[in-house]
Scaffold this motif. Structure first.
Motif, PDB file in Angstrom:
ATOM      1  N   MET A   1       0.819  -1.207   0.000  1.00 53.89           N
ATOM      2  CA  MET A   1       0.000   0.000   0.000  1.00 53.89           C
ATOM      3  C   MET A   1       0.853   1.258   0.000  1.00 53.89           C
ATOM      4  N   GLY A   2       2.153   1.121   0.316  1.00 52.73           N
ATOM      5  CA  GLY A   2       3.054   2.277   0.277  1.00 52.73           C
ATOM      6  C   GLY A   2       2.987   3.113   1.527  1.00 52.73           C
ATOM      7  N   LYS A   3       3.266   4.389   1.366  1.00 51.47           N
ATOM      8  CA  LYS A   3       3.326   5.299   2.499  1.00 51.47           C
ATOM      9  C   LYS A   3       1.962   5.481   3.171  1.00 51.47           C
ATOM     10  N   THR A   4       2.019   5.721   4.474  1.00 51.78           N
ATOM     11  CA  THR A   4       0.828   6.136   5.195  1.00 51.78           C
ATOM     12  C   THR A   4       0.527   7.584   4.820  1.00 51.78           C
ATOM     13  N   LEU A   5      -0.732   7.894   4.537  1.00 49.81           N
ATOM     14  CA  LEU A   5      -1.128   9.244   4.172  1.00 49.81           C
ATOM     15  C   LEU A   5      -1.650   9.988   5.399  1.00 49.81           C
ATOM     16  N   ILE A   6      -1.281  11.250   5.516  1.00 51.00           N
ATOM     17  CA  ILE A   6      -1.766  12.071   6.626  1.00 51.00           C
ATOM     18  C   ILE A   6      -2.439  13.303   6.057  1.00 51.00           C
ATOM     19  N   PHE A   7      -3.614  13.621   6.565  1.00 49.69           N
ATOM     20  CA  PHE A   7      -4.366  14.752   6.023  1.00 49.69           C
ATOM     21  C   PHE A   7      -5.375  15.267   7.040  1.00 49.69           C
ATOM     22  N   GLY A   8      -5.797  16.511   6.789  1.00 46.25           N
ATOM     23  CA  GLY A   8      -6.843  17.128   7.589  1.00 46.25           C
ATOM     24  C   GLY A   8      -8.166  17.081   6.858  1.00 46.25           C
ATOM     25  N   HIS A   9      -9.075  17.950   7.250  1.00 45.49           N
ATOM     26  CA  HIS A   9     -10.439  17.929   6.727  1.00 45.49           C
ATOM     27  C   HIS A   9     -10.563  18.565   5.352  1.00 45.49           C
TER      28      HIS A   9
ATOM     29  N   SER B   1      -0.507  18.691   9.062  1.00 49.25           N
ATOM     30  CA  SER B   1      -0.169  17.551   8.201  1.00 49.25           C
ATOM     31  C   SER B   1       1.311  17.575   7.835  1.00 49.25           C
ATOM     32  N   ILE B   2       1.810  18.746   7.421  1.00 51.76           N
ATOM     33  CA  ILE B   2       3.214  18.877   7.031  1.00 51.76           C
ATOM     34  C   ILE B   2       4.132  18.601   8.202  1.00 51.76           C
ATOM     35  N   CYS B   3       3.803  19.154   9.360  1.00 53.93           N
ATOM     36  CA  CYS B   3       4.682  19.002  10.530  1.00 53.93           C
ATOM     37  C   CYS B   3       4.655  17.581  11.086  1.00 53.93           C
ATOM     38  N   MET B   4       3.511  16.913  10.999  1.00 50.52           N
ATOM     39  CA  MET B   4       3.450  15.514  11.423  1.00 50.52           C
ATOM     40  C   MET B   4       4.218  14.629  10.456  1.00 50.52           C
TER      41      MET B   4
ATOM     42  N   ILE C   1       5.781   8.541   5.848  1.00 50.82           N
ATOM     43  CA  ILE C   1       4.506   9.250   5.904  1.00 50.82           C
ATOM     44  C   ILE C   1       4.477  10.313   4.816  1.00 50.82           C
ATOM     45  N   GLU C   2       3.335  10.490   4.168  1.00 55.01           N
ATOM     46  CA  GLU C   2       3.194  11.576   3.200  1.00 55.01           C
ATOM     47  C   GLU C   2       2.005  12.450   3.559  1.00 55.01           C
ATOM     48  N   ALA C   3       2.251  13.753   3.700  1.00 60.14           N
ATOM     49  CA  ALA C   3       1.174  14.711   3.911  1.00 60.14           C
ATOM     50  C   ALA C   3       0.465  14.992   2.589  1.00 60.14           C
ATOM     51  N   VAL C   4      -0.859  14.946   2.602  1.00 59.17           N
ATOM     52  CA  VAL C   4      -1.656  15.279   1.428  1.00 59.17           C
ATOM     53  C   VAL C   4      -2.773  16.218   1.880  1.00 59.17           C
ATOM     54  N   ARG C   5      -3.541  16.716   0.913  1.00 57.62           N
ATOM     55  CA  ARG C   5      -4.647  17.615   1.246  1.00 57.62           C
ATOM     56  C   ARG C   5      -5.900  17.189   0.496  1.00 57.62           C
TER      57      ARG C   5
END
Length: 305
Positions: A1-9, A20-23, A34-38
């Motif tokens: 599945m690759g990287k874990t994605l992190i995002f807000g609302h 998201s970026i700082c985490m 981890i990859e931050a997305v929006r």
């Protein structure tokens, strides 16, 4: 599945993007991929922040795959999250909102604190993990706190937010008052946005008992200029009411300098708003003195009703 994605609302604000970026930065330094997305477009305020610190915006996604590992920041309600979130593996939540409409099939790490900004909690996670903050990351977090607390004027602001903001300002070598005002003002130039874009700029879907609602907010330094667009704003609001089957749509136009809001309220359940605030809507509008916080001053009274 690759990287874990992190995002807000959806309709991401500065806190959602920054957290998201700082985490992502914290987790990567701890050896996690981890990859931050929006989930939506970047606001002018957030663009100002990212440009100021020379940081690229996370890539935008429309949905997640089944069984995708994800981390949620600045929200926990699935209605505010990405498409197909119910089939993802939620591994972690970092949030400062009430817990609602949330369940997972597996245990997870859940961190929620009653503070004014998610970035305040993210700062604690850096400290707890012994990870040093550089000037750029500190500046981003400071920006998120300034944004969510309206430069400490919002009733959601806590002593911890102020303490963390001062610590971050020292690391980032930033004058909080000057930078904060410049940043907030950068986000209020909305003249080039359509009415459709304005009502989705910072909109959240919520359930008020059995009433489906959208509570949206526009920050401004000129309420009257924004109210001049009321007729077209109402046209777009009514389209959303019809499309989503809403009982009520509340649009708060907030004066960030004087800490007041003019409210435009539409929908068959508009009486709910009148009862909650003890006001009578005139031409679908009401003025609420001292009201600036959706989370603490707008949604809770309506939830009680």
């Amino acid at each position: 599945m690759g990287k874990t994605l992190i995002f807000g609302h959806k309709s991401p604000d500065t806190d959602t993007i920054v957290s998201s970026i700082c985490m992502e930065n914290l987790k990567n330094k701890l050896g996690r991929e981890i990859e931050a997305v929006r989930l939506g477009e970047i606001s002018k305020e957030t663009k100002y922040v990212l440009n100021y610190f020379g940081v690229e915006a996370p890539r935008k996604i429309e949905e997640v795959e089944d069984s995708q590992d994800v981390i949620l920041v600045d929200h926990n309600e699935f209605a505010q999250s990405v498409k197909n979130i119910e089939n993802a593996n939620v591994k972690m939540v970092i949030d400062h909102h009430k817990i609602s409409d949330f369940q997972t099939s597996e245990p997870l790490y859940y961190r929620a604190e009653p503070v004014g900004c998610t970035a305040t909690i993210v700062y604690s996670l850096y400290k707890e993990n012994g990870v040093e903050l550089d000037k750029k990351i500190a500046g981003l977090m400071l920006s998120a706190i300034i944004s969510d607390t309206l430069l400490f004027k919002s009733p959601t602001c806590t002593p911890k937010d102020i303490e963390v903001a001062n610590a971050l300002a020292e690391i980032a070598e930033i004058d909080i008052e000057k930078y904060g005002l410049d940043m907030l003002k950068a986000g209020t130039d909305l003249s080039d946005l359509t009415e459709s874009e304005l009502i989705y700029l910072d909109a959240k879907e919520v359930s008020l008992g059995n009433v489906k609602a959208v509570i949206a907010q526009i920050n401004s330094i000129d309420l009257e200029k924004m109210v001049e667009r009321k007729e077209k704003l109402e046209e777009q609001m009514n389209m959303v009411i019809e499309e989503k089957g809403l009982g009520i749509f509340v649009l708060a136009i907030t004066d960030i300098l004087n800490s007041n809001s003019k409210m435009i309220v539409l929908g068959k359940e508009s009486e709910l708003f009148e009862k909650a605030f003890g006001v009578k809507l005139e031409d679908n509008m009401a003025f609420l003195e001292g009201v600036v916080s959706r989370k603490k001053q707008i949604i809770p009274p309506m939830m009680k009703i």
